[in-house]
Design a protein around this motif. Sequence first.
Motif, PDB file in Angstrom:
ATOM      1  N   VAL B  16      -4.797   2.631   5.329  1.00  0.00           N
ATOM      2  CA  VAL B  16      -3.365   2.870   5.357  1.00  0.00           C
ATOM      3  C   VAL B  16      -2.589   1.642   4.900  1.00  0.00           C
ATOM      4  O   VAL B  16      -1.558   1.759   4.244  1.00  0.00           O
ATOM      5  N   ALA B  35       9.705   4.388   3.322  1.00  0.00           N
ATOM      6  CA  ALA B  35       9.806   5.828   3.506  1.00  0.00           C
ATOM      7  C   ALA B  35       8.830   6.314   4.581  1.00  0.00           C
ATOM      8  O   ALA B  35       8.048   5.545   5.120  1.00  0.00           O
ATOM      9  N   ALA B  37       5.687   7.689   6.283  1.00  0.00           N
ATOM     10  CA  ALA B  37       4.254   7.542   6.032  1.00  0.00           C
ATOM     11  C   ALA B  37       3.905   6.342   5.165  1.00  0.00           C
ATOM     12  O   ALA B  37       2.801   6.251   4.651  1.00  0.00           O
ATOM     13  N   ALA B  38       4.843   5.414   4.992  1.00  0.00           N
ATOM     14  CA  ALA B  38       4.539   4.217   4.194  1.00  0.00           C
ATOM     15  C   ALA B  38       3.551   3.316   4.929  1.00  0.00           C
ATOM     16  O   ALA B  38       2.840   2.529   4.302  1.00  0.00           O
ATOM     17  N   GLY B  39       3.513   3.428   6.251  1.00  0.00           N
ATOM     18  CA  GLY B  39       2.611   2.581   7.029  1.00  0.00           C
ATOM     19  C   GLY B  39       3.349   1.597   7.925  1.00  0.00           C
ATOM     20  O   GLY B  39       2.751   0.658   8.451  1.00  0.00           O
ATOM     21  N   SER B  41       4.718   1.959  10.993  1.00  0.00           N
ATOM     22  CA  SER B  41       4.220   1.945  12.369  1.00  0.00           C
ATOM     23  C   SER B  41       2.843   1.302  12.430  1.00  0.00           C
ATOM     24  O   SER B  41       2.497   0.626  13.404  1.00  0.00           O
ATOM     25  N   THR B  42       2.064   1.546  11.390  1.00  0.00           N
ATOM     26  CA  THR B  42       0.706   1.003  11.394  1.00  0.00           C
ATOM     27  C   THR B  42       0.724  -0.529  11.382  1.00  0.00           C
ATOM     28  O   THR B  42      -0.145  -1.167  11.975  1.00  0.00           O
ATOM     29  N   LYS B  45       1.327  -1.441  14.950  1.00  0.00           N
ATOM     30  CA  LYS B  45       0.129  -1.151  15.746  1.00  0.00           C
ATOM     31  C   LYS B  45      -0.978  -2.154  15.467  1.00  0.00           C
ATOM     32  O   LYS B  45      -1.745  -2.510  16.365  1.00  0.00           O
ATOM     33  N   GLU B 160      11.409   2.060  14.923  1.00  0.00           N
ATOM     34  CA  GLU B 160      12.440   3.084  14.732  1.00  0.00           C
ATOM     35  C   GLU B 160      13.246   3.357  16.003  1.00  0.00           C
ATOM     36  O   GLU B 160      13.285   4.482  16.493  1.00  0.00           O
ATOM     37  N   GLN B 192      13.687   3.431   9.225  1.00  0.00           N
ATOM     38  CA  GLN B 192      13.920   4.242   8.031  1.00  0.00           C
ATOM     39  C   GLN B 192      15.374   4.118   7.627  1.00  0.00           C
ATOM     40  O   GLN B 192      15.730   4.294   6.479  1.00  0.00           O
TER      41      GLN B 192
HETATM   42  N1  LIG Z   1      -3.875   8.071  14.245  1.00  0.00           N
HETATM   43  C1  LIG Z   1      -3.920   8.304  12.914  1.00  0.00           C
HETATM   44  N2  LIG Z   1      -5.026   8.844  12.353  1.00  0.00           N
HETATM   45  C2  LIG Z   1      -5.089   9.094  11.022  1.00  0.00           C
HETATM   46  N3  LIG Z   1      -4.098   8.826  10.168  1.00  0.00           N
HETATM   47  C3  LIG Z   1      -2.977   8.279  10.652  1.00  0.00           C
HETATM   48  C4  LIG Z   1      -2.824   7.997  12.062  1.00  0.00           C
HETATM   49  N4  LIG Z   1      -1.602   7.474  12.249  1.00  0.00           N
HETATM   50  C5  LIG Z   1      -1.025   7.432  11.053  1.00  0.00           C
HETATM   51  N5  LIG Z   1      -1.838   7.914  10.086  1.00  0.00           N
HETATM   52  C6  LIG Z   1      -1.528   8.001   8.644  1.00  0.00           C
HETATM   53  O1  LIG Z   1      -1.231   6.713   8.179  1.00  0.00           O
HETATM   54  C7  LIG Z   1      -0.146   6.747   7.263  1.00  0.00           C
HETATM   55  C8  LIG Z   1       0.921   5.775   7.707  1.00  0.00           C
HETATM   56  O2  LIG Z   1       1.419   6.171   8.966  1.00  0.00           O
HETATM   57  P1  LIG Z   1       2.516   5.369   9.764  1.00  0.00           P
HETATM   58  O3  LIG Z   1       2.729   6.065  11.046  1.00  0.00           O
HETATM   59  O4  LIG Z   1       2.180   3.940   9.799  1.00  0.00           O
HETATM   60  O5  LIG Z   1       3.768   5.585   8.807  1.00  0.00           O
HETATM   61  P2  LIG Z   1       5.286   5.217   9.049  1.00  0.00           P
HETATM   62  O6  LIG Z   1       5.704   4.399   7.899  1.00  0.00           O
HETATM   63  O7  LIG Z   1       5.477   4.640  10.400  1.00  0.00           O
HETATM   64  O8  LIG Z   1       5.959   6.639   8.956  1.00  0.00           O
HETATM   65  P3  LIG Z   1       7.198   7.257   9.783  1.00  0.00           P
HETATM   66  O9  LIG Z   1       8.424   6.751   9.138  1.00  0.00           O
HETATM   67  O10 LIG Z   1       7.041   8.729   9.597  1.00  0.00           O
HETATM   68  O11 LIG Z   1       7.071   6.819  11.186  1.00  0.00           O
HETATM   69  C9  LIG Z   1       0.313   8.180   7.199  1.00  0.00           C
HETATM   70  O12 LIG Z   1      -0.204   8.746   6.013  1.00  0.00           O
HETATM   71  C10 LIG Z   1      -0.299   8.827   8.399  1.00  0.00           C
HETATM   72  O13 LIG Z   1      -0.620  10.157   8.149  1.00  0.00           O
END
Ligand SMILES: Nc1ncnc2c1ncn2[C@@H]1O[C@H](COP(=O)(O)OP(=O)(O)OP(=O)(O)O)[C@@H](O)[C@H]1O
Lengths: 294, 234
Positions: B16, B35, B37-39, B41-42, B45, B160, B192
């Motif tokens: 990711v 945007a 699903a950009a990552g 939150s990841t 985390k 967020e 966002q």
């Molecule tokens: N527990 C998980 N298992 C598998 N894939 C995941 C998991 N959590 C997130 N993803 C995938 O990782 C990618 C990034 O997710 P993330 O939650 O970091 O995005 P985000 O930028 O925070 O999005 P949002 O604005 O919707 O919160 C996404 O494609 C999502 O589907």
Amino acid sequence: MDIFLQLLISGILLGGVYVLVSIGLTLVFGVMKIVNFAHGDFLMLGMFGAFFLYQLFGLNPYLSLLIVTPALFILGLIIYKTIVGRTISRPHVVQIFSFIGLSVAFQNMALVLFSADFRSINHPVSTKVIHMGPIHISFPSFIAFIVAGIITILLFIFLYYTYTGKAIRAAAQDRFAATLMGVSIQKIYALTFGIGIGILGIAGSLMVPIYSVYPTVGEQFVLIAFVVVVLGGLGSLPGAVVGGLLIGLIETMSSYFIAPSMKQLVYFCVFILILILRPNGLFGKEGAAEEALE
Amino acid sequence: MLHLHNINSFYGEIQVLREISLHVQRGEIVAIVGANAAGKSTILKSISGTVLKVEGKIEFQGNDLTGIPAHQRTEMGLIHVPEGRRLFPTMTVQENLEMGAYAKRARLDRQKTLDQIYEMLPRLQERKKQQAGSLSGGEQQMVAIGRGLMAKPELLMLDEPTLGLAPIMVQWVFDFIRQIRDSGVTILIVEQNATKALEVADRGYVLENGQIVLEGTGQELLNNQALRKAYLGA
Ligand SMILES: Nc1ncnc2c1ncn2[C@@H]1O[C@H](COP(=O)(O)OP(=O)(O)OP(=O)(O)O)[C@@H](O)[C@H]1O
Ligand SMILES: [Mg+2]
């Protein structure tokens, strides 16, 4: 009328035992979202513990509780550390088969060590009866009921009024958020599992004057415990209390009014009926079962 | 204060985050925008230790975080307020706040910090006996941030915090974030709502498909033509 009152009291007392047997199962499920299929076998170990403490050292079962309970608590911690804790973030089948394996191992260990004999203690309390007018109350059942009440209240106070108890509830409601607060999930789970098993030490000691003990005695009670826990609502403590008392009452009433051999049929029918009307059990929250299977 | 060096994060086999490097200095407000699903939150985390597989090096106050479990990172003053608030719904507002001070570093001062938070957020004091799940979205977000502050953060990471809030609450959240920073807590915020976030931020990073594509001061990013087109709707 007297007979009805007698049945009512006997049923409630029996229900007390069922509450005691069920409450650890629902606690562990509620917090950890795992189903301990070896629950009954821990009860069997508790009963054997109390039995041998009496047989070998002449220790009154109500005193052996003070040894058997901490022993089972520690056993719970050890089993958590060595087996259960390793399955927490694994697929469900891994958890299920670990517990089933544990159950088979415990039963066979007991079979080898203690043989398949039915054993019961020959202590005067076993047959002691309290007379209240026309009503007869079995003394050991009465004690079991009182202690079940005390334990339930203590557990409730622990979970709702102590900081550690609140951490357990927090971990139960949201494991991820609790971790972010600095809660060590492994420690909280180990403690919860230890408590869940420790309560069976209390149950086992109180039941030894009432029931005989043998290696598969757990199976009989774990079945009831599952009925109680599902009926009350998975993971709900009040549910386990009401469910336990209800099953105790139904069992007592139906053995008298219908036939002793029919008692299980009757409580399973009630069980199915309640689940049709309230799929989450009496006190269950929506989705508890799905949560366990996620 | 916080340094990420070439971070790659995975969910199982799915990668990711790719080669994320970023840093946060003490006293800053840093925003990560991007945007869905950009990552975003990841990234948080990965920093809080709640993603299983992270490659690369994360340093916090000079300590390498590799191998340090999530609950111990909280102990270091690295606090993550997750997306979607994640309150304990059937616990009261006060119990939720108290759980925030679970880490040893915060536990002794629990009552004092709680008083401070009630002073800052009197609405929570009025509702302290109410179940957290029964609060309005804005109030829940107050509890979530308050719970984070209960841990006595050095670095507060907010995922967020304005998601789903009414405009007036959004403004309140950003004002409150400034107030927290002024009290000496460093802030890393994921949003966002890019315009608002970059307005309060000292610096920002733009994330796209798990990679950082732009970085600069908040003002620079706000003025960036490409970014304005892509995210700010201008
Ligand atoms: N527990 C998980 N298992 C598998 N894939 C995941 C998991 N959590 C997130 N993803 C995938 O990782 C990618 C990034 O997710 P993330 O939650 O970091 O995005 P985000 O930028 O925070 O999005 P949002 O604005 O919707 O919160 C996404 O494609 C999502 O589907
Ligand atoms: Mg996100």
